[in-house]
Scaffold this motif. Structure first.
Motif, PDB file in Angstrom:
ATOM      1  N   UNK A  89       6.076   2.025 -41.011  1.00 54.33           N
ATOM      2  CA  UNK A  89       6.540   2.131 -42.457  1.00 54.33           C
ATOM      3  C   UNK A  89       7.098   0.952 -43.084  1.00 54.33           C
ATOM      4  N   UNK A  90       6.834   0.864 -44.329  1.00 59.71           N
ATOM      5  CA  UNK A  90       7.267  -0.567 -44.923  1.00 59.71           C
ATOM      6  C   UNK A  90       8.523  -0.929 -44.992  1.00 59.71           C
ATOM      7  N   UNK A  91       9.425   0.025 -45.099  1.00 63.82           N
ATOM      8  CA  UNK A  91      10.906  -0.388 -44.906  1.00 63.82           C
ATOM      9  C   UNK A  91      11.180  -1.270 -43.695  1.00 63.82           C
ATOM     10  N   UNK A  92      10.312  -0.891 -42.183  1.00 67.25           N
ATOM     11  CA  UNK A  92      10.548  -1.779 -41.358  1.00 67.25           C
ATOM     12  C   UNK A  92       9.696  -3.156 -41.272  1.00 67.25           C
ATOM     13  N   UNK A  93       8.537  -3.082 -41.888  1.00 65.62           N
ATOM     14  CA  UNK A  93       7.855  -4.298 -41.854  1.00 65.62           C
ATOM     15  C   UNK A  93       8.374  -5.240 -43.223  1.00 65.62           C
ATOM     16  N   UNK A  94       8.988  -4.669 -43.935  1.00 69.65           N
ATOM     17  CA  UNK A  94       9.780  -5.526 -45.073  1.00 69.65           C
ATOM     18  C   UNK A  94      10.729  -6.490 -44.314  1.00 69.65           C
ATOM     19  N   UNK A  95      11.751  -5.689 -43.119  1.00 65.96           N
ATOM     20  CA  UNK A  95      12.587  -6.394 -42.491  1.00 65.96           C
ATOM     21  C   UNK A  95      11.889  -7.541 -41.560  1.00 65.96           C
ATOM     22  N   UNK A  96      10.695  -7.088 -41.050  1.00 61.03           N
ATOM     23  CA  UNK A  96       9.729  -8.548 -40.395  1.00 61.03           C
ATOM     24  C   UNK A  96       9.386  -9.465 -41.436  1.00 61.03           C
ATOM     25  N   UNK A  97       8.887  -8.975 -42.341  1.00 63.61           N
ATOM     26  CA  UNK A  97       8.411  -9.948 -43.454  1.00 63.61           C
ATOM     27  C   UNK A  97       9.689 -10.839 -43.750  1.00 63.61           C
ATOM     28  N   UNK A  98      10.842 -10.337 -43.839  1.00 56.57           N
ATOM     29  CA  UNK A  98      12.151 -11.235 -44.215  1.00 56.57           C
ATOM     30  C   UNK A  98      12.362 -12.139 -43.180  1.00 56.57           C
TER      31      UNK A  98
END
Length: 188
Positions: A89-98
């Protein structure tokens, strides 16, 4: 050195546009697609940094809610590309992106890749699942309406071409202007 050498090292990835929605006769959505991402790593890229495998495995296991030992084993493999998780999910990949943009972790996470993917959702759960059917990990219809109408439900097929870890070396004899040797090192 001809440009076509890079094309030989290209890694074509099949890609399909998001699948269409399946509606009931009243216009209610029975099956829909949503954007998710695949998380992959390049172990050699991560291994360039002291303690990289441990740090990346710790962060990824926490974010993706996976066992640390399992993720560490994947991040430490002797392969150039390893999939860690699909349909994230995007919520988790946004954390990785950060983590990929933060100054203190940017270098370590340069070997972590996020790729677009789609996930099929069934808003009513198992309701009429024997008719609607389901899709596989590649979003291909495997049963029911999903399988029977796969060609109509599937998006336009295509491919994404990317070059991973390509190093092209050309050695030329400048005086005689002749190519002496060229080689490709490809960790793909």
């Amino acid at each position: 050195c001809p440009v076509s050498l890079a094309e030989k090292a290209a890694d074509p990835t099949p890609f399909r546009e998001a699948e269409q929605v399946i509606y009931d006769r009243n216009g209610k959505e029975l099956a829909v697609s949503a954007s998710v991402e695949l998380v992959a790593v390049s172990p050699p890229e991560i291994a360039k940094h002291k303690g990289g495998a441990e740090t990346v495995a710790k962060h990824l296991s926490d974010i993706l809610e996976l066992e640390y030992d399992t993720v560490y084993a994947q991040v430490s493999k002797k392969l150039s590309y390893v999939t860690i998780a699909r349909k994230v999910e995007k919520v988790k990949t946004d954390q990785i992106r950060a983590l990929k943009t933060q100054e203190e972790t940017k270098k370590l996470f340069s070997g972590v890749y996020l790729e677009e993917d789609t996930k099929r959702y069934y808003p009513f759960g198992h309701f009429a699942s024997h008719l609607i059917g389901f899709t596989g990990t590649d979003n291909q219809g495997l049963y029911g309406i999903e399988a029977a109408l796969d060609d109509e439900l599937s998006g336009v097929a295509g491919r994404i071409i990317s070059v991973k870890n390509l190093f092209l070396f050309c050695h030329r004899n400048i005086k005689n202007k002749t190519r002496v040797h060229s080689s490709i090192l490809y960790n793909g």
